[in-house]
Write an enzyme that holds these catalytic residues in place. Sequence first.
Site, mmCIF file in Angstrom:
data_model
loop_
_atom_site.group_PDB
_atom_site.id
_atom_site.type_symbol
_atom_site.label_atom_id
_atom_site.label_comp_id
_atom_site.label_asym_id
_atom_site.label_seq_id
_atom_site.Cartn_x
_atom_site.Cartn_y
_atom_site.Cartn_z
ATOM 1 C CB ILE A 135 67.544 0.794 -20.907
ATOM 2 C CG1 ILE A 135 66.346 0.344 -20.061
ATOM 3 C CG2 ILE A 135 67.349 2.215 -21.402
ATOM 4 C CD1 ILE A 135 66.071 1.244 -18.862
ATOM 5 C CG ASP A 136 72.242 -2.462 -21.755
ATOM 6 O OD1 ASP A 136 71.782 -2.688 -22.882
ATOM 7 O OD2 ASP A 136 73.301 -1.831 -21.553
ATOM 8 N NE ARG A 137 70.295 -9.327 -16.875
ATOM 9 C CZ ARG A 137 70.952 -10.475 -16.882
ATOM 10 N NH1 ARG A 137 70.298 -11.610 -17.079
ATOM 11 N NH2 ARG A 137 72.261 -10.503 -16.725
ATOM 12 C CB THR A 139 70.615 0.117 -17.767
ATOM 13 O OG1 THR A 139 71.976 -0.141 -18.112
ATOM 14 C CG2 THR A 139 70.390 1.623 -17.741
ATOM 15 N NE ARG A 235 76.925 -2.088 -19.851
ATOM 16 C CZ ARG A 235 76.437 -3.319 -19.975
ATOM 17 N NH1 ARG A 235 75.280 -3.530 -20.613
ATOM 18 N NH2 ARG A 235 77.107 -4.347 -19.473
#
Length: 308
Positions: A135-137, A139, A235
Amino acid sequence: MTDAITINITDQTGRIDAILANENLPYSRTVLASWIQSGEVLVNGQRVKRSYQVVSGDVIHILPPAVQTTEIVPEAIPLDVLYEDDDLLVVNKPQGMVVHPAAGHTSGTLVNALLHHAPLSTINGEFRPGIVHRIDRDTSGLLMVAKNDQAHQALSAQLKAHKNERIYYALVRGEFEENSGTVNAPIARHPVDRKKQAIQENGREAVTHFEVITRYVGYTLLKVRLETGRTHQIRVHMTYIGHPIVGDPVYGSAQKLPGVSLAGQLLHAKTLSLTQPTTGENLTFDSPLPDNFERALATLTPINPNHD
């Protein structure tokens, strides 16, 4: 050496690097490209270039090289571990933590913390040991991590077969008339900004399901379920339908809420289900919304659910 992978080409066509990227293999596109160049990827037993055009009947063999000893330094960083057994961990990643080391982030990552905590699988090489999905930084939320190669392969297969349930909560801009819906729009790397993803006709299939949880004046809290798992999928899809995630500095406006300090998008990986690779037990985990997310919701004005 990690077990070889064989891919029999039937109806796929195109450059071999693009074909492999679409196979949802447990390796990054960069790693696969380097292996094509160095000869760890063979087509019909022969070395090829990245520009090789795959045709029906081709047989691709991927021969991952022996994993080198990692040089990533284990760090005693606190981890929020929801579950652990001999095969895997489920961790709750805080917003702002990078999942694995990369350019500009060589320490303080989830992988640094995990290496201090437990042995990890070697399938993804020295910079992404144990990492089955990311998962993104900015998130927050749940991730499953493999502790051995057999578990890693099993968990990756579950992801590829869409057998895992992954539910996110997202606060988005704007109000919805519908109560639920699906976004089905292919995603590929942005043709100009290589750090972004974009909706493109030649992209990989991407399907996102959403359901309205709470309507607020000017905003909506959504429950989002991933059917596929493309980079930045939620996103990109939310921006595509005109409802960017609040605080998203890349795909939204990084809009601020009065009295709330936002360090990134208000997107939280809340629920994760998986099948335990050894026992076959179905496991489901849930993570509460982080404090900054709750504070943001508290500043908003709910709309009466019976309001027309």
